[in-house]
Scaffold this motif. Structure first.
Motif, PDB file in Angstrom:
ATOM      1  N   ARG A  87       3.742   0.135 -11.711  1.00  0.00           N
ATOM      2  CA  ARG A  87       3.744   0.393 -10.277  1.00  0.00           C
ATOM      3  C   ARG A  87       4.565   1.635  -9.959  1.00  0.00           C
ATOM      4  NH1 ARG A  87       2.972  -3.630  -6.278  1.00  0.00           N
ATOM      5  NH2 ARG A  87       1.780  -5.377  -7.086  1.00  0.00           N
ATOM      6  N   LYS A  88       4.084   2.406  -8.967  1.00  0.00           N
ATOM      7  CA  LYS A  88       4.829   3.576  -8.521  1.00  0.00           C
ATOM      8  C   LYS A  88       5.656   3.277  -7.281  1.00  0.00           C
ATOM      9  CE  LYS A  88       1.555   6.934 -10.425  1.00  0.00           C
ATOM     10  NZ  LYS A  88       0.674   8.099 -10.129  1.00  0.00           N
ATOM     11  N   SER A  89       5.261   2.247  -6.538  1.00  0.00           N
ATOM     12  CA  SER A  89       6.008   1.897  -5.331  1.00  0.00           C
ATOM     13  C   SER A  89       5.667   0.472  -4.923  1.00  0.00           C
ATOM     14  CB  SER A  89       5.690   2.859  -4.189  1.00  0.00           C
ATOM     15  OG  SER A  89       4.329   2.739  -3.802  1.00  0.00           O
ATOM     16  N   ILE A  90       6.524  -0.099  -4.088  1.00  0.00           N
ATOM     17  CA  ILE A  90       6.293  -1.418  -3.513  1.00  0.00           C
ATOM     18  C   ILE A  90       6.531  -1.291  -2.016  1.00  0.00           C
ATOM     19  CG2 ILE A  90       7.056  -3.822  -3.429  1.00  0.00           C
ATOM     20  CD1 ILE A  90       7.980  -3.538  -6.319  1.00  0.00           C
ATOM     21  N   GLY A  91       5.544  -1.651  -1.218  1.00  0.00           N
ATOM     22  CA  GLY A  91       5.680  -1.441   0.218  1.00  0.00           C
ATOM     23  C   GLY A  91       5.089  -2.564   1.042  1.00  0.00           C
ATOM     24  N   SER A  92       5.467  -2.596   2.314  1.00  0.00           N
ATOM     25  CA  SER A  92       4.931  -3.567   3.265  1.00  0.00           C
ATOM     26  C   SER A  92       4.993  -2.946   4.652  1.00  0.00           C
ATOM     27  CB  SER A  92       5.749  -4.858   3.230  1.00  0.00           C
ATOM     28  OG  SER A  92       5.265  -5.794   4.180  1.00  0.00           O
ATOM     29  N   GLU A  93       4.003  -3.251   5.482  1.00  0.00           N
ATOM     30  CA  GLU A  93       4.010  -2.728   6.850  1.00  0.00           C
ATOM     31  C   GLU A  93       3.377  -3.744   7.783  1.00  0.00           C
ATOM     32  OE1 GLU A  93       0.050   0.065   7.009  1.00  0.00           O
ATOM     33  OE2 GLU A  93       1.843   0.932   6.084  1.00  0.00           O
ATOM     34  N   THR A  94       3.654  -3.598   9.068  1.00  0.00           N
ATOM     35  CA  THR A  94       3.101  -4.511  10.065  1.00  0.00           C
ATOM     36  C   THR A  94       2.789  -3.759  11.343  1.00  0.00           C
ATOM     37  OG1 THR A  94       3.456  -6.620  11.240  1.00  0.00           O
ATOM     38  CG2 THR A  94       5.347  -5.157  11.050  1.00  0.00           C
ATOM     39  N   THR A  95       1.726  -4.178  12.012  1.00  0.00           N
ATOM     40  CA  THR A  95       1.378  -3.654  13.329  1.00  0.00           C
ATOM     41  C   THR A  95       1.865  -4.640  14.387  1.00  0.00           C
ATOM     42  OG1 THR A  95      -0.599  -2.541  12.468  1.00  0.00           O
ATOM     43  CG2 THR A  95      -0.506  -2.936  14.840  1.00  0.00           C
ATOM     44  N   PHE A  96       2.667  -4.179  15.318  1.00  0.00           N
ATOM     45  CA  PHE A  96       3.214  -5.056  16.344  1.00  0.00           C
ATOM     46  C   PHE A  96       2.132  -5.473  17.338  1.00  0.00           C
ATOM     47  CE2 PHE A  96       6.961  -2.272  15.278  1.00  0.00           C
ATOM     48  CZ  PHE A  96       7.665  -3.251  14.574  1.00  0.00           C
ATOM     49  N   ARG A  97       2.329  -6.628  17.939  1.00  0.00           N
ATOM     50  CA  ARG A  97       1.369  -7.126  18.920  1.00  0.00           C
ATOM     51  C   ARG A  97       1.341  -6.238  20.170  1.00  0.00           C
ATOM     52  NH1 ARG A  97      -0.827 -12.017  18.062  1.00  0.00           N
ATOM     53  NH2 ARG A  97       0.031 -13.298  16.390  1.00  0.00           N
ATOM     54  N   GLU A  98       2.479  -5.604  20.447  1.00  0.00           N
ATOM     55  CA  GLU A  98       2.539  -4.636  21.545  1.00  0.00           C
ATOM     56  C   GLU A  98       3.450  -3.500  21.111  1.00  0.00           C
ATOM     57  OE1 GLU A  98       6.065  -6.728  24.184  1.00  0.00           O
ATOM     58  OE2 GLU A  98       3.967  -7.106  24.703  1.00  0.00           O
ATOM     59  N   ASP A  99       3.216  -2.313  21.659  1.00  0.00           N
ATOM     60  CA  ASP A  99       4.038  -1.157  21.297  1.00  0.00           C
ATOM     61  C   ASP A  99       5.492  -1.408  21.684  1.00  0.00           C
ATOM     62  OD1 ASP A  99       1.666   0.029  20.507  1.00  0.00           O
ATOM     63  OD2 ASP A  99       1.358   1.000  22.447  1.00  0.00           O
TER      64      ASP A  99
END
Length: 365
Positions: free
Chosen positions: A243-255
């Motif tokens: 692996r070159k990286s480990i990541g996680s992201e999320t989109t919020f329900r509202e800005d």
């Protein structure tokens, strides 16, 4: 005929995330399902075949998907479940060969030239694997069988869902010649546009150009493009790529604009990243925070530590510090992500040596 005798299978699960959700919730079966997002915001992570009939696709904005399919049902993703099922499927693969190269949770290459079952036909191996996946997980998979990775992946698309297709060495060159260049491995939309401008639309057009011509216009990739246009691909199946990286992201329900909720979001993503670090026995030195604003502009901020990140508290502290460096915000944030790269620590499992089995000469596909 161009082949070195290898037998490669590409297994691709059918609408994996959505199929798992339909398997586990009978009320979703037969209905158009989108995993991820919501009717108002976010992005579709996966779509069931019922949804795909309306043009719904992964990476599509949820509002677009809902417009295309008003009856679309949005389901929150359950990645822990998908990973558990993926491990079940990987265990099946390893019953046949140690040469398994996962591409994602739902697809992998298998080199079965020499295999643990002493089976001479890759076609029969693929059929048996698909039957076992269905029996053990309740999910369907499609398979492509050929003498290299490029053609095996192309073949797995031919009979989807729940089917398989073989491209033999005698078929390879003609199959590649008929493909649009946009289907070739390594040729994305921008390169496709450049090729079209040069009068190259199909594999046959690509093959007709000299390696020198392609190298002039596409650099080091030019000779590779020329080779796959003839059905040749020398890439080997490599188990467990580092692996070159480990990541996680999320989109919020509202800005969001307030520091408190944004810091909570960063902390949650850092926790998800550290969970994966512990699972894989890895850590890293470079922490990156990704910020996507309400207008979809993306910025990233990174910091490389002197020593590998030691624990979740340190990762969270580094991530929040990077977020705070973005204040005051020019506009609200819709998505936040945390990535750890420059990895080290306990190495991933090394490739297992291919077993030398005497199969009695050339084996049929």
């Amino acid at each position: 005929m161009i082949s070195d005798g290898r037998k490669i299978i590409h297994i691709d699960m059918d609408a994996f995330y959505a199929s798992v959700e339909q398997r586990d919730d009978p009320a979703l079966r037969g209905r158009p399902v989108a995993v991820g997002g919501s009717a108002l915001r976010g992005v579709v992570a996966a779509a069931s075949y019922e949804a795909r009939k309306f043009g719904v696709r992964s990476a599509m904005p949820s509002v677009t998907a809902k417009r295309l399919c008003p009856e679309l049902v949005f389901v929150r993703p359950r990645f822990d479940v998908y990973k558990a099922v993926s491990r079940q499927i990987r265990a099946i693969f390893l019953d046949y060969t140690p040469l398994v190269e996962p591409l994602s949770l739902d697809e992998a290459y298998l080199d079965v030239t020499e295999n643990l079952k002493h089976m001479r036909s890759a076609t029969l191996i693929a059929a048996e694997i698909r039957a076992r996946i269905l029996a053990e997980t309740g999910l369907t998979a499609s398979a492509g069988i050929s003498y290299n990775k490029f053609l095996a992946k192309q073949a797995s698309d031919q009979m989807k869902p729940n089917g398989q297709f073989v491209i033999t060495p005698d078929m390879g060159a003609d199959f590649a010649a008929a493909l649009p260049v946009g289907k070739f491995h390594g040729i994305g939309p921008a390169t496709t546009k450049r090729m079209n401008a040069l009068g190259i639309f199909t594999g046959a057009d690509l093959k007709a150009r000299s390696p020198e011509f392609l190298a002039h216009h596409f650099g080091k990739a030019g000779p590779y493009f020329h080779a796959i246009a003839q059905g040749r691909d020398g890439r080997r199946v490599v188990p467990d790529r580092p692996r070159k990286s480990i990541g996680s992201e999320t989109t919020f329900r509202e800005d969001l604009s307030a520091p408190g909720p944004l810091e909570e979001g960063v902390a949650e993503q850092a926790a998800e990243v550290w969970h994966h670090c512990e699972r894989f026995g890895l850590t890293g030195r470079t922490v990156t925070v990704k910020i996507k604003f309400a207008d979809f502009q993306i910025v990233t901020r990174s910091h490389t530590t002197a020593a590998p990140v030691a624990n979740l508290a340190e990762l969270t502290r580094e991530s929040i510090a990077l977020l705070r460096g973005a204040f005051p915000l020019p506009k609200p944030i819709r998505l936040i992500g945390v990535t750890l790269s420059n990895l080290g620590g306990i190495a991933l499992p090394a490739p297992v040596d291919q077993l030398a089995l005497d199969l009695g000469g050339h084996c049929p596909y």
